[in-house]
Design a protein around this motif. Sequence first.
Motif, PDB file in Angstrom:
ATOM      1  N   ARG A 264     -32.574   7.632  48.469  1.00 12.95           N
ATOM      2  CA  ARG A 264     -33.178   6.687  46.795  1.00 12.95           C
ATOM      3  C   ARG A 264     -35.246   6.894  47.297  1.00 12.95           C
ATOM      4  NH1 ARG A 264     -28.892   6.764  45.224  1.00 12.95           N
ATOM      5  NH2 ARG A 264     -28.122   5.235  44.286  1.00 12.95           N
ATOM      6  N   ILE A 265     -35.685   6.959  46.518  1.00 13.25           N
ATOM      7  CA  ILE A 265     -37.000   7.287  46.026  1.00 13.25           C
ATOM      8  C   ILE A 265     -38.169   6.575  45.228  1.00 13.25           C
ATOM      9  CG2 ILE A 265     -38.640   9.412  45.196  1.00 13.25           C
ATOM     10  CD1 ILE A 265     -35.730  11.330  44.818  1.00 13.25           C
ATOM     11  N   PRO A 266     -38.754   5.794  46.027  1.00 15.27           N
ATOM     12  CA  PRO A 266     -39.607   4.763  45.223  1.00 15.27           C
ATOM     13  C   PRO A 266     -40.009   5.359  44.144  1.00 15.27           C
ATOM     14  CG  PRO A 266     -39.970   4.380  47.485  1.00 15.27           C
ATOM     15  CD  PRO A 266     -39.648   6.466  47.131  1.00 15.27           C
ATOM     16  N   VAL A 267     -40.202   4.533  42.392  1.00 13.69           N
ATOM     17  CA  VAL A 267     -40.237   4.757  41.867  1.00 13.69           C
ATOM     18  C   VAL A 267     -42.098   4.662  41.908  1.00 13.69           C
ATOM     19  CG1 VAL A 267     -40.335   4.314  39.427  1.00 13.69           C
ATOM     20  CG2 VAL A 267     -38.728   3.722  40.108  1.00 13.69           C
ATOM     21  N   ALA A 268     -42.573   3.893  42.794  1.00 11.86           N
ATOM     22  CA  ALA A 268     -43.940   3.928  42.628  1.00 11.86           C
ATOM     23  C   ALA A 268     -44.581   5.271  43.394  1.00 11.86           C
ATOM     24  CB  ALA A 268     -44.698   2.814  44.376  1.00 11.86           C
ATOM     25  N   ASP A 269     -43.408   6.317  44.233  1.00  9.04           N
ATOM     26  CA  ASP A 269     -44.377   6.704  44.821  1.00  9.04           C
ATOM     27  C   ASP A 269     -44.040   8.141  43.674  1.00  9.04           C
ATOM     28  OD1 ASP A 269     -44.178   5.855  47.628  1.00  9.04           O
ATOM     29  OD2 ASP A 269     -42.978   7.360  47.952  1.00  9.04           O
ATOM     30  N   LEU A 270     -43.567   8.220  42.786  1.00  7.23           N
ATOM     31  CA  LEU A 270     -42.557   8.750  41.787  1.00  7.23           C
ATOM     32  C   LEU A 270     -44.340   8.870  40.715  1.00  7.23           C
ATOM     33  CD1 LEU A 270     -39.133   8.790  40.775  1.00  7.23           C
ATOM     34  CD2 LEU A 270     -40.033  10.712  41.969  1.00  7.23           C
ATOM     35  N   ASP A 271     -44.709   7.859  40.442  1.00 13.08           N
ATOM     36  CA  ASP A 271     -45.714   7.230  39.691  1.00 13.08           C
ATOM     37  C   ASP A 271     -47.177   8.026  40.351  1.00 13.08           C
ATOM     38  OD1 ASP A 271     -44.252   6.559  37.243  1.00 13.08           O
ATOM     39  OD2 ASP A 271     -44.437   4.264  38.429  1.00 13.08           O
TER      40      ASP A 271
ATOM     41  N   ALA B 293     -34.997  11.017  39.246  1.00 11.77           N
ATOM     42  CA  ALA B 293     -35.878  11.067  39.871  1.00 11.77           C
ATOM     43  C   ALA B 293     -36.575  12.322  39.724  1.00 11.77           C
ATOM     44  CB  ALA B 293     -36.181  11.412  41.517  1.00 11.77           C
ATOM     45  N   ALA B 294     -35.601  13.747  38.898  1.00  4.77           N
ATOM     46  CA  ALA B 294     -35.424  14.818  38.542  1.00  4.77           C
ATOM     47  C   ALA B 294     -36.404  15.054  37.122  1.00  4.77           C
ATOM     48  CB  ALA B 294     -34.585  15.822  39.058  1.00  4.77           C
ATOM     49  N   ASP B 295     -34.917  13.924  36.361  1.00  3.46           N
ATOM     50  CA  ASP B 295     -35.337  14.037  35.147  1.00  3.46           C
ATOM     51  C   ASP B 295     -36.510  13.216  34.708  1.00  3.46           C
ATOM     52  OD1 ASP B 295     -32.617  14.399  35.407  1.00  3.46           O
ATOM     53  OD2 ASP B 295     -31.182  12.269  34.725  1.00  3.46           O
ATOM     54  N   TYR B 296     -36.859  12.451  35.725  1.00  3.14           N
ATOM     55  CA  TYR B 296     -38.024  11.031  35.309  1.00  3.14           C
ATOM     56  C   TYR B 296     -38.990  12.042  35.312  1.00  3.14           C
ATOM     57  CZ  TYR B 296     -42.306   7.876  35.836  1.00  3.14           C
ATOM     58  OH  TYR B 296     -42.560   6.287  35.888  1.00  3.14           O
ATOM     59  N   LEU B 297     -38.834  13.223  36.148  1.00  2.28           N
ATOM     60  CA  LEU B 297     -40.391  13.885  36.306  1.00  2.28           C
ATOM     61  C   LEU B 297     -40.150  15.483  35.602  1.00  2.28           C
ATOM     62  CD1 LEU B 297     -41.459  13.838  40.124  1.00  2.28           C
ATOM     63  CD2 LEU B 297     -42.602  12.760  38.420  1.00  2.28           C
ATOM     64  N   SER B 298     -38.602  15.500  35.172  1.00  2.00           N
ATOM     65  CA  SER B 298     -38.575  16.867  34.250  1.00  2.00           C
ATOM     66  C   SER B 298     -38.605  18.014  35.141  1.00  2.00           C
ATOM     67  CB  SER B 298     -39.648  17.069  33.344  1.00  2.00           C
ATOM     68  OG  SER B 298     -39.533  15.803  32.634  1.00  2.00           O
ATOM     69  N   VAL B 299     -38.306  17.824  36.597  1.00  2.00           N
ATOM     70  CA  VAL B 299     -37.808  18.969  37.543  1.00  2.00           C
ATOM     71  C   VAL B 299     -36.206  18.691  37.950  1.00  2.00           C
ATOM     72  CG1 VAL B 299     -40.381  19.036  38.308  1.00  2.00           C
ATOM     73  CG2 VAL B 299     -38.178  17.735  39.153  1.00  2.00           C
ATOM     74  N   SER B 300     -35.730  19.690  39.580  1.00  2.00           N
ATOM     75  CA  SER B 300     -34.548  19.817  38.707  1.00  2.00           C
ATOM     76  C   SER B 300     -34.857  18.803  39.774  1.00  2.00           C
ATOM     77  CB  SER B 300     -34.595  21.191  39.388  1.00  2.00           C
ATOM     78  OG  SER B 300     -35.447  21.774  40.615  1.00  2.00           O
ATOM     79  N   LYS B 301     -33.747  19.011  40.791  1.00  2.00           N
ATOM     80  CA  LYS B 301     -32.833  17.761  41.341  1.00  2.00           C
ATOM     81  C   LYS B 301     -33.310  18.473  43.038  1.00  2.00           C
ATOM     82  CE  LYS B 301     -28.547  16.966  42.692  1.00  2.00           C
ATOM     83  NZ  LYS B 301     -27.970  16.279  44.069  1.00  2.00           N
ATOM     84  N   GLN B 302     -33.401  19.739  42.874  1.00  2.00           N
ATOM     85  CA  GLN B 302     -33.984  21.053  44.306  1.00  2.00           C
ATOM     86  C   GLN B 302     -35.249  20.888  44.357  1.00  2.00           C
ATOM     87  OE1 GLN B 302     -33.043  24.715  43.696  1.00  2.00           O
ATOM     88  NE2 GLN B 302     -33.786  25.302  46.224  1.00  2.00           N
ATOM     89  N   THR B 303     -36.055  20.908  43.194  1.00  2.00           N
ATOM     90  CA  THR B 303     -37.758  20.221  43.565  1.00  2.00           C
ATOM     91  C   THR B 303     -37.577  19.116  44.222  1.00  2.00           C
ATOM     92  OG1 THR B 303     -38.545  21.987  41.567  1.00  2.00           O
ATOM     93  CG2 THR B 303     -39.676  19.962  42.055  1.00  2.00           C
ATOM     94  N   ILE B 304     -37.155  17.486  43.635  1.00  2.00           N
ATOM     95  CA  ILE B 304     -37.254  16.797  44.478  1.00  2.00           C
ATOM     96  C   ILE B 304     -37.192  17.030  45.907  1.00  2.00           C
ATOM     97  CG2 ILE B 304     -36.546  14.170  44.737  1.00  2.00           C
ATOM     98  CD1 ILE B 304     -38.394  14.967  41.387  1.00  2.00           C
ATOM     99  N   TYR B 305     -36.106  17.234  46.202  1.00  3.37           N
ATOM    100  CA  TYR B 305     -35.195  17.632  48.007  1.00  3.37           C
ATOM    101  C   TYR B 305     -37.073  17.809  48.321  1.00  3.37           C
ATOM    102  CZ  TYR B 305     -31.432  15.525  47.685  1.00  3.37           C
ATOM    103  OH  TYR B 305     -30.134  14.765  47.129  1.00  3.37           O
ATOM    104  N   ARG B 306     -37.670  19.380  47.257  1.00  3.38           N
ATOM    105  CA  ARG B 306     -39.053  19.832  48.465  1.00  3.38           C
ATOM    106  C   ARG B 306     -40.009  19.197  48.414  1.00  3.38           C
ATOM    107  NH1 ARG B 306     -37.868  24.687  44.475  1.00  3.38           N
ATOM    108  NH2 ARG B 306     -36.309  26.192  45.385  1.00  3.38           N
TER     109      ARG B 306
END
Length: 70
Positions: A56-63, A26-39
Motif C-alpha cells: 500500500r502507498i499513502p495517498v499523501a505521498d502521491l499528492d 497509484a499508477a492510475d492516479y499518476l498516469s504512469v505504469s505500475k513498474q514506475t511506481i515500484y521504481r
Amino acid sequence: MNADPHSICPAVKDGSSPAAIAPQLAADYLSVSKQTIYRLITAGSIRAFKIGRSTRIPVADLDALIGGTS
C-alpha cells in the motif's frame, strides 16, 4: 489530469479519501505504469508498506510528489 483517489478506490463508498492505495491504483492516479511506481518506491520518492502480502502507498505521498512538496 490525474484520477481522483475517491473514484479509483471502489472500497471507499462514503466519499472519504483512502489513506493508502494499491500500486496499480497509484499508477492510475499518476498516469504512469505500475513498474514506475515500484521504481519510485525503490528510489525513496514515495513510501510504501505491506499489509500481509499487499503493498500500500499513502495517498499523501502521491499528492506530495505531484505538488512537489515533501
